[in-house]
Design an enzyme around this catalytic site. Structure first.
Site, PDB file in Angstrom:
ATOM      1  CG  HIS A   3      -0.796   6.549 -19.379  1.00 21.00           C
ATOM      2  ND1 HIS A   3      -2.068   6.668 -18.870  1.00 21.00           N
ATOM      3  CD2 HIS A   3      -0.138   5.713 -18.536  1.00 21.00           C
ATOM      4  CE1 HIS A   3      -2.171   5.931 -17.768  1.00 21.00           C
ATOM      5  NE2 HIS A   3      -1.020   5.344 -17.548  1.00 21.00           N
TER       6      HIS A   3
ATOM      7  CB  CYS B 141      13.567   0.424 -37.175  1.00 16.20           C
ATOM      8  SG  CYS B 141      12.871   2.035 -37.608  1.00 16.20           S
TER       9      CYS B 141
ATOM     10  CG  ASN C  68     -11.618  13.111  -9.420  1.00 17.98           C
ATOM     11  OD1 ASN C  68     -11.188  13.600 -10.474  1.00 17.98           O
ATOM     12  ND2 ASN C  68     -12.397  12.039  -9.410  1.00 17.98           N
TER      13      ASN C  68
HETATM   14 ZN   LIG Z   1      10.935   1.597 -38.805  1.00 18.05          ZN
END
Ligand SMILES: [Zn+2]
Length: 298
Positions: free
Chosen positions: A139, A150, A266
């Site tokens: 993640h 960009c 767990n």
């Molecule tokens: Zn940028």
């Protein structure tokens, strides 16, 4: 009957009802029996980092929490301001946390070539800090920033300096008592009004932590690497996750489908219990060091 795309064949020995979970002592005996001599892939979640001081919002004792979605982040400037103001406080706490005995045990097991690698759902980078080298941050990580315009990447540390310059004294004014550490480096503070958000220095685009939020997909290349890691191992150890999200559960399904033994450590039940050969209801800080001590080198 031909299985549909969402169904799969499980081993005949697996029953629909998950086997009863074992406690630490009996569970460790069974785990050594089942996994001894095998090379293991490991899947970890928030539960492994709770003893490092990062709360698990899906744990059995956790208060309900509505997670932020990707859609909210990109579509709502006020929401984004609040997010960054909280993150400006919260990320330092995550940045200060240190690995615990569970992280260290997995690093030792990798050193001994018992563990081939760790797939983690955590964004805290504590496996890296503990010395694990083969880690897939499923993640993403709180420590990197990406520009949605960009694609430029930068470090959270560099952004912290920019945010501090744009919002002098903000971090100091937010009382420590108001701050609540969250797994995504979020933090709860009284007011975020007037906080100035930093945009990309290159293109002016929107900046976002390199974290996969709800409503976003894990990049395909990363998923493929994780499947390959599971395939390169002979068993799967699941540690400290309730497997609440499919992004982690699919690797348990994959291992089970391949006939690899699956062991779940767990504190509570998980969504993968029906696929597990063995369930140990215990904390990872206790269970993993003991397991590392007792598992033989492959
Ligand atoms: Zn940028």
């Amino acid at each position: 009957m031909v299985p549909g795309p969402r169904t799969y064949r499980v081993r005949v020995s697996r029953s629909a009802e998950p086997a009863a979970p074992l406690g630490l002592a009996a569970g460790l005996d069974a785990a050594v029996e089942l996994l001894g001599g095998l090379r293991l892939a490991v899947l970890t979640g928030a539960g492994i980092s709770t003893d490092s001081g990062i709360p698990d919002y899906r744990g059995p004792d956790s208060p309900p929490r509505t997670p932020m979605t990707y859609g909210q982040f990109v579509s709502d400037a006020a929401f984004r301001r609040t997010y960054w103001a909280r993150n400006h406080i919260g990320w330092r706490h995550v940045d200060r946390t240190r690995p615990n005995a569970g992280h260290r045990a997995l690093a030792q097991l990798e050193e001994r070539a018992v563990v081939v690698g760790v797939i983690t759902q955590n964004v805290d980078r504590l496996h890296h800090l503990a010395g694990s080298r083969s880690v897939i941050d499923l993640h993403g990580t709180y420590a990197d920033i990406v520009c949605l315009g960009c694609g430029a990447r930068s470090s959270r540390e560099a952004l912290a300096m920019r945010l501090e310059a744009l919002n002098p004294g903000f971090a100091e004014r937010a009382a420590v008592a108001d701050v609540e550490i969250a797994p995504d480096a979020d933090a709860v503070i009284a007011s975020t009004e007037g906080f100035v958000v930093a945009d990309c220095e290159r293109c002016g685009g929107m900046l976002k932590p390199e974290i996969v939020y709800f409503g976003e997909n894990v990049p395909r290349e990363r998923v493929d690497r994780a499947f390959a890691l599971v395939d390169s191992a002979q068993g799967l150890l699941v540690a400290g996750t309730s497997l609440a999200v499919m992004s982690g559960l699919r690797f348990v399904r994959h291992a089970a489908r391949a006939g690899s033994p699956v062991v779940v450590v767990n504190r509570g039940d998980t969504r993968g219990d029906g696929l597990a050969d063995l369930r140990i209801h215990a904390g990872t800080s206790e269970a993993l060091p003991s397991l590392a001590e007792r598992l033989p080198d492959p």
